[in-house]
Scaffold this motif. Structure first.
Motif, PDB file in Angstrom:
ATOM      1  N   CYS A 115     -84.587 -26.553  40.078  1.00 47.28           N
ATOM      2  CA  CYS A 115     -83.582 -26.042  39.344  1.00 47.28           C
ATOM      3  C   CYS A 115     -83.384 -24.630  39.576  1.00 47.28           C
ATOM      4  CB  CYS A 115     -84.058 -26.203  37.723  1.00 47.28           C
ATOM      5  SG  CYS A 115     -84.478 -27.907  37.278  1.00 47.28           S
ATOM      6  N   GLY A 116     -82.084 -24.306  39.680  1.00 44.60           N
ATOM      7  CA  GLY A 116     -81.769 -22.844  39.986  1.00 44.60           C
ATOM      8  C   GLY A 116     -80.314 -22.846  40.168  1.00 44.60           C
ATOM      9  N   SER A 117     -79.707 -21.519  39.753  1.00 41.56           N
ATOM     10  CA  SER A 117     -78.480 -21.309  39.980  1.00 41.56           C
ATOM     11  C   SER A 117     -77.600 -21.539  41.479  1.00 41.56           C
ATOM     12  CB  SER A 117     -78.111 -19.832  39.590  1.00 41.56           C
ATOM     13  OG  SER A 117     -76.743 -19.271  40.049  1.00 41.56           O
ATOM     14  N   MET A 118     -76.561 -21.906  41.540  1.00 41.38           N
ATOM     15  CA  MET A 118     -75.985 -22.259  42.654  1.00 41.38           C
ATOM     16  C   MET A 118     -75.878 -21.097  43.567  1.00 41.38           C
ATOM     17  SD  MET A 118     -75.475 -25.478  43.734  1.00 41.38           S
ATOM     18  CE  MET A 118     -77.054 -25.650  42.770  1.00 41.38           C
ATOM     19  N   ARG A 119     -75.886 -19.825  42.955  1.00 38.08           N
ATOM     20  CA  ARG A 119     -75.863 -18.700  43.715  1.00 38.08           C
ATOM     21  C   ARG A 119     -77.060 -18.494  44.649  1.00 38.08           C
ATOM     22  NH1 ARG A 119     -76.449 -13.895  39.145  1.00 38.08           N
ATOM     23  NH2 ARG A 119     -74.857 -15.171  38.355  1.00 38.08           N
ATOM     24  N   PHE A 120     -78.201 -19.365  44.332  1.00 39.19           N
ATOM     25  CA  PHE A 120     -79.263 -19.250  45.135  1.00 39.19           C
ATOM     26  C   PHE A 120     -79.304 -20.559  46.031  1.00 39.19           C
ATOM     27  CE2 PHE A 120     -80.791 -17.065  41.010  1.00 39.19           C
ATOM     28  CZ  PHE A 120     -80.716 -15.981  41.809  1.00 39.19           C
ATOM     29  N   SER A 121     -78.053 -21.268  46.207  1.00 40.01           N
ATOM     30  CA  SER A 121     -78.212 -22.660  47.109  1.00 40.01           C
ATOM     31  C   SER A 121     -78.867 -22.481  48.471  1.00 40.01           C
ATOM     32  CB  SER A 121     -76.753 -23.339  47.102  1.00 40.01           C
ATOM     33  OG  SER A 121     -75.974 -22.465  47.894  1.00 40.01           O
ATOM     34  N   VAL A 146     -86.153 -21.813  40.373  1.00 39.02           N
ATOM     35  CA  VAL A 146     -85.984 -20.703  41.379  1.00 39.02           C
ATOM     36  C   VAL A 146     -85.113 -19.672  40.670  1.00 39.02           C
ATOM     37  CG1 VAL A 146     -84.540 -20.207  43.464  1.00 39.02           C
ATOM     38  CG2 VAL A 146     -85.658 -22.426  43.169  1.00 39.02           C
ATOM     39  N   ASP A 147     -85.996 -18.836  40.086  1.00 38.16           N
ATOM     40  CA  ASP A 147     -85.516 -17.502  39.417  1.00 38.16           C
ATOM     41  C   ASP A 147     -85.454 -16.246  40.130  1.00 38.16           C
ATOM     42  OD1 ASP A 147     -88.341 -17.794  39.432  1.00 38.16           O
ATOM     43  OD2 ASP A 147     -88.406 -16.966  37.478  1.00 38.16           O
ATOM     44  N   ILE A 148     -84.948 -16.082  41.089  1.00 33.30           N
ATOM     45  CA  ILE A 148     -85.015 -15.106  41.940  1.00 33.30           C
ATOM     46  C   ILE A 148     -84.205 -13.838  41.347  1.00 33.30           C
ATOM     47  CG2 ILE A 148     -83.939 -13.927  44.103  1.00 33.30           C
ATOM     48  CD1 ILE A 148     -83.935 -17.027  45.316  1.00 33.30           C
ATOM     49  N   GLY A 149     -85.180 -12.844  41.318  1.00 32.69           N
ATOM     50  CA  GLY A 149     -84.569 -11.517  40.630  1.00 32.69           C
ATOM     51  C   GLY A 149     -84.829 -11.757  39.125  1.00 32.69           C
ATOM     52  N   GLY A 150     -85.375 -12.938  38.730  1.00 32.56           N
ATOM     53  CA  GLY A 150     -85.808 -12.983  37.146  1.00 32.56           C
ATOM     54  C   GLY A 150     -84.371 -13.820  36.515  1.00 32.56           C
ATOM     55  N   TYR A 151     -83.318 -14.166  37.394  1.00 35.32           N
ATOM     56  CA  TYR A 151     -82.126 -14.601  36.820  1.00 35.32           C
ATOM     57  C   TYR A 151     -82.457 -16.297  36.718  1.00 35.32           C
ATOM     58  CZ  TYR A 151     -77.443 -16.492  36.255  1.00 35.32           C
ATOM     59  OH  TYR A 151     -76.358 -16.828  35.762  1.00 35.32           O
ATOM     60  N   ILE A 152     -82.129 -16.327  35.168  1.00 32.41           N
ATOM     61  CA  ILE A 152     -82.166 -17.782  34.858  1.00 32.41           C
ATOM     62  C   ILE A 152     -81.024 -17.977  33.838  1.00 32.41           C
ATOM     63  CG2 ILE A 152     -83.225 -19.703  33.436  1.00 32.41           C
ATOM     64  CD1 ILE A 152     -85.926 -18.428  34.129  1.00 32.41           C
ATOM     65  N   GLY A 153     -79.791 -18.781  34.642  1.00 33.66           N
ATOM     66  CA  GLY A 153     -78.563 -18.888  33.632  1.00 33.66           C
ATOM     67  C   GLY A 153     -78.618 -19.923  32.811  1.00 33.66           C
ATOM     68  N   GLN A 154     -77.621 -20.027  31.983  1.00 32.14           N
ATOM     69  CA  GLN A 154     -77.597 -21.102  30.890  1.00 32.14           C
ATOM     70  C   GLN A 154     -77.791 -22.413  31.155  1.00 32.14           C
ATOM     71  OE1 GLN A 154     -73.502 -20.903  29.343  1.00 32.14           O
ATOM     72  NE2 GLN A 154     -74.065 -19.279  27.684  1.00 32.14           N
ATOM     73  N   SER A 155     -77.287 -23.088  32.246  1.00 30.17           N
ATOM     74  CA  SER A 155     -77.584 -24.339  32.742  1.00 30.17           C
ATOM     75  C   SER A 155     -79.132 -24.620  33.052  1.00 30.17           C
ATOM     76  CB  SER A 155     -76.842 -24.831  34.066  1.00 30.17           C
ATOM     77  OG  SER A 155     -75.506 -24.812  33.619  1.00 30.17           O
ATOM     78  N   VAL A 156     -79.519 -23.588  33.837  1.00 27.99           N
ATOM     79  CA  VAL A 156     -81.219 -23.939  34.131  1.00 27.99           C
ATOM     80  C   VAL A 156     -81.884 -23.732  32.680  1.00 27.99           C
ATOM     81  CG1 VAL A 156     -83.150 -22.713  35.457  1.00 27.99           C
ATOM     82  CG2 VAL A 156     -80.853 -23.036  36.283  1.00 27.99           C
ATOM     83  N   ILE A 192     -93.648 -26.706  34.100  1.00 27.49           N
ATOM     84  CA  ILE A 192     -92.502 -25.938  34.683  1.00 27.49           C
ATOM     85  C   ILE A 192     -93.242 -24.950  35.621  1.00 27.49           C
ATOM     86  CG2 ILE A 192     -90.834 -24.434  33.860  1.00 27.49           C
ATOM     87  CD1 ILE A 192     -90.502 -26.922  32.565  1.00 27.49           C
ATOM     88  N   LEU A 193     -92.595 -24.971  36.821  1.00 32.16           N
ATOM     89  CA  LEU A 193     -93.142 -24.006  37.797  1.00 32.16           C
ATOM     90  C   LEU A 193     -92.205 -22.772  37.873  1.00 32.16           C
ATOM     91  CD1 LEU A 193     -94.697 -26.688  40.371  1.00 32.16           C
ATOM     92  CD2 LEU A 193     -96.104 -25.404  38.556  1.00 32.16           C
ATOM     93  N   TYR A 194     -92.523 -21.670  38.270  1.00 29.79           N
ATOM     94  CA  TYR A 194     -91.567 -20.486  38.495  1.00 29.79           C
ATOM     95  C   TYR A 194     -91.739 -20.177  39.943  1.00 29.79           C
ATOM     96  CZ  TYR A 194     -90.291 -21.020  33.649  1.00 29.79           C
ATOM     97  OH  TYR A 194     -89.776 -21.363  32.550  1.00 29.79           O
ATOM     98  N   TYR A 195     -90.672 -19.857  40.732  1.00 25.07           N
ATOM     99  CA  TYR A 195     -90.745 -19.140  42.058  1.00 25.07           C
ATOM    100  C   TYR A 195     -91.151 -18.134  41.702  1.00 25.07           C
ATOM    101  CZ  TYR A 195     -88.856 -17.002  46.268  1.00 25.07           C
ATOM    102  OH  TYR A 195     -88.892 -16.241  47.205  1.00 25.07           O
ATOM    103  N   SER A 196     -90.797 -16.936  40.931  1.00 30.23           N
ATOM    104  CA  SER A 196     -90.977 -15.902  40.626  1.00 30.23           C
ATOM    105  C   SER A 196     -92.640 -15.484  40.376  1.00 30.23           C
ATOM    106  CB  SER A 196     -90.264 -15.094  39.466  1.00 30.23           C
ATOM    107  OG  SER A 196     -90.655 -15.559  38.255  1.00 30.23           O
ATOM    108  N   GLU A 197     -93.369 -16.509  39.877  1.00 25.88           N
ATOM    109  CA  GLU A 197     -94.592 -16.398  39.234  1.00 25.88           C
ATOM    110  C   GLU A 197     -95.381 -16.777  40.473  1.00 25.88           C
ATOM    111  OE1 GLU A 197     -95.293 -18.999  36.139  1.00 25.88           O
ATOM    112  OE2 GLU A 197     -94.428 -17.879  34.784  1.00 25.88           O
ATOM    113  N   GLU A 198     -94.949 -17.580  41.475  1.00 25.50           N
ATOM    114  CA  GLU A 198     -95.765 -18.016  42.745  1.00 25.50           C
ATOM    115  C   GLU A 198     -95.357 -16.905  43.576  1.00 25.50           C
ATOM    116  OE1 GLU A 198     -94.897 -21.844  44.120  1.00 25.50           O
ATOM    117  OE2 GLU A 198     -95.981 -22.846  42.523  1.00 25.50           O
TER     118      GLU A 198
END
Length: 104
Positions: free
Chosen positions: A7-13, A68-78, A92-98
């Motif tokens: 799960c992540g923003s399409m800006r990070f596709s 996938v929360d690059i730079g801490g970004y999590i949008g509305q859809s995510v 729930i696993l987070y890219y930023s934490e890993e």
């Protein structure tokens, strides 16, 4: 083998595709991904609804989601996808934490 949905923003596709490869090929997860509109085709509301429903179904089928929360970004859809996964009792696993822990 654990099944996860990315799960992540399409800006990070591009990043999500690379992360999916790493998660599946190196770490051994079965990865379900969103559908990428790489050709930038026109999309209408009905298509968006179908894509959202398909993604929620992938979350249902998964053991966990990988945010996938690059730079801490999590949008509305995510944010909605995280809430949906939590309601289903999914991990729930987070890219930023890993990334901070050195896994990336």
């Amino acid at each position: 083998m654990k099944t996860i949905t990315i799960c992540g923003s399409m800006r990070f596709s591009a990043e999500m595709q690379t992360i999916a490869f790493e998660l599946e090929a190196v770490r051994g997860y079965n990865v379900l991904q969103c559908t990428y509109n790489a050709a930038d085709l026109p999309v209408n509301v009905q298509m968006l609804d179908r894509l959202e429903a398909a993604h929620l179904r992938k979350i249902q089928l998964s053991d966990a989601i990988y945010v996938v929360d690059i730079g801490g970004y999590i949008g509305q859809s995510v944010t909605k996808e995280i809430q949906y996964a939590q309601a289903l009792g999914k991990e729930i696993l987070y890219y930023s934490e890993e990334k901070q822990s050195g896994l990336w």
